[in-house]
Motif scaffolding. Structure first.
Motif, PDB file in Angstrom:
ATOM      1  N   ILE A  16       1.792   9.318 -19.139  1.00 43.63           N
ATOM      2  CA  ILE A  16       1.027   8.972 -20.335  1.00 43.63           C
ATOM      3  C   ILE A  16      -0.449   9.266 -20.076  1.00 43.63           C
ATOM      4  O   ILE A  16      -0.873   9.403 -18.929  1.00 43.63           O
ATOM      5  N   ARG A  17      -1.231   9.328 -21.152  1.00 46.81           N
ATOM      6  CA  ARG A  17      -2.649   9.655 -21.003  1.00 46.81           C
ATOM      7  C   ARG A  17      -3.510   8.418 -21.222  1.00 46.81           C
ATOM      8  O   ARG A  17      -3.485   7.813 -22.295  1.00 46.81           O
ATOM      9  N   LEU A  18      -4.268   8.062 -20.205  1.00 49.18           N
ATOM     10  CA  LEU A  18      -5.241   6.980 -20.316  1.00 49.18           C
ATOM     11  C   LEU A  18      -6.632   7.563 -20.549  1.00 49.18           C
ATOM     12  O   LEU A  18      -6.791   8.780 -20.642  1.00 49.18           O
ATOM     13  N   ALA A  19      -7.641   6.697 -20.606  1.00 47.46           N
ATOM     14  CA  ALA A  19      -8.989   7.137 -20.980  1.00 47.46           C
ATOM     15  C   ALA A  19      -9.525   8.248 -20.079  1.00 47.46           C
ATOM     16  O   ALA A  19     -10.134   9.197 -20.557  1.00 47.46           O
ATOM     17  N   SER A  60      -2.207  -0.072 -23.446  1.00 51.17           N
ATOM     18  CA  SER A  60      -3.578   0.274 -23.082  1.00 51.17           C
ATOM     19  C   SER A  60      -3.903   1.717 -23.465  1.00 51.17           C
ATOM     20  O   SER A  60      -4.987   2.026 -23.948  1.00 51.17           O
ATOM     21  N   ALA A  61      -2.933   2.599 -23.248  1.00 47.11           N
ATOM     22  CA  ALA A  61      -3.146   4.022 -23.525  1.00 47.11           C
ATOM     23  C   ALA A  61      -3.164   4.324 -25.025  1.00 47.11           C
ATOM     24  O   ALA A  61      -3.948   5.146 -25.497  1.00 47.11           O
ATOM     25  N   PHE A  94      -8.081  10.409 -26.136  1.00 50.26           N
ATOM     26  CA  PHE A  94      -9.204  10.388 -25.216  1.00 50.26           C
ATOM     27  C   PHE A  94      -9.696  11.785 -24.869  1.00 50.26           C
ATOM     28  O   PHE A  94      -8.910  12.664 -24.563  1.00 50.26           O
ATOM     29  N   GLY A  95     -11.012  11.946 -24.912  1.00 49.35           N
ATOM     30  CA  GLY A  95     -11.609  13.167 -24.393  1.00 49.35           C
ATOM     31  C   GLY A  95     -11.391  14.392 -25.263  1.00 49.35           C
ATOM     32  O   GLY A  95     -10.610  14.396 -26.203  1.00 49.35           O
ATOM     33  N   LEU A  96     -12.108  15.423 -24.911  1.00 39.47           N
ATOM     34  CA  LEU A  96     -12.039  16.669 -25.676  1.00 39.47           C
ATOM     35  C   LEU A  96     -10.980  17.608 -25.138  1.00 39.47           C
ATOM     36  O   LEU A  96     -10.506  18.489 -25.838  1.00 39.47           O
ATOM     37  N   LEU A 146       6.895  12.255 -24.610  1.00 43.51           N
ATOM     38  CA  LEU A 146       6.968  12.394 -26.071  1.00 43.51           C
ATOM     39  C   LEU A 146       6.198  11.291 -26.793  1.00 43.51           C
ATOM     40  O   LEU A 146       5.674  11.521 -27.880  1.00 43.51           O
ATOM     41  N   ILE A 147       6.095  10.101 -26.204  1.00 43.16           N
ATOM     42  CA  ILE A 147       5.423   9.006 -26.916  1.00 43.16           C
ATOM     43  C   ILE A 147       3.955   9.316 -27.168  1.00 43.16           C
ATOM     44  O   ILE A 147       3.377   8.820 -28.130  1.00 43.16           O
ATOM     45  N   ASP A 148       3.330  10.152 -26.336  1.00 40.01           N
ATOM     46  CA  ASP A 148       1.950  10.578 -26.584  1.00 40.01           C
ATOM     47  C   ASP A 148       1.865  11.285 -27.930  1.00 40.01           C
ATOM     48  O   ASP A 148       0.980  11.009 -28.752  1.00 40.01           O
TER      49      ASP A 148
END
Length: 206
Positions: A44-47, A87-88, A174-176, A184-186
């Motif tokens: 998953i992608r966090l900040a 959180s993500a 988050f981010g450019l 897939l949940i992202d």
């Protein structure tokens, strides 16, 4: 229109690109379990980073069939994963709509990894509105009539090396810099009903 695959934990986008046009998925649960794979981990992608969520399992050596692998509930992994996902993606546009479906599966506390992963896969297909039936593969099924992608999608080599997924950027939280091939949940939390269309456009040579 059928495909044989392994069973993964909240699989990466590449997996759903590979299966999206099939009518049936046959899951190979009689394979020998392999550690450090998508079978028990997802990203998953966090900040400021990509986080790998890993389900602890009991045993898991090469001589144990995937169907027999048990989740190690003595470790508090479930809370860690649910908090990590919240959180993500808590501020993602479609989080409130989709998260309860996933949380419901986590809270059932399955003993077997395959039962947990299969229920999550079924939920993901439902949220994508993909009408694909999920069945167990056995040796009586004639392989020549079915696409076999076992061993193809693996965590140790990049998706760009395979002829499945051509990452189409979408708006992440988050981010450019777009980070491709997350769980897939992202995609679901960020894009909602558009997710299915993005899968279609992300197929190589579509």
């Amino acid at each position: 229109m059928a495909i044989i695959t392994e069973l993964f934990y909240l699989p990466p986008i590449e997996y759903f690109v590979a299966i999206q046009h099939e009518k049936e998925i046959f899951l190979d649960l009689d394979e020998n379990y392999q550690k450090q794979t998508y079978r028990n981990r997802t990203q998953i992608r966090l900040a400021n980073k990509v986080e790998t969520l890993s389900i602890p399992v009991i045993g898991g050596n090469k001589n144990v069939k995937t169907s027999q692998i048990k989740i190690d509930h003595s470790q508090k992994w479930m809370n860690v994963h649910l908090r990590g996902i919240q959180s993500a993606y808590g501020k993602a546009p479609f989080f409130e709509f989709y998260f309860p479906y996933l949380e419901q599966v986590f809270l059932k506390k399955f003993d077997l990894l395959t039962e947990f992963n299969r229920e999550l896969l079924t939920v993901c297909l439902k949220l994508l509105q993909l009408d694909i039936s999920v069945k167990n593969y056995d040796q009586t099924i004639v392989k020549s009539e079915i696409k076999d992608i076992r061993g193809v999608i693996n965590a140790k080599s990049g998706y760009a090396e395979r002829d499945i997924y051509d990452a189409l950027p979408y708006s992440q939280l988050f981010g450019l810099d777009f980070v491709p091939n997350m769980s897939l949940i992202d995609l679901l939390f960020c894009m909602g009903p558009e997710s299915k269309d993005i899968l279609i456009k992300s197929q190589k040579n579509h």
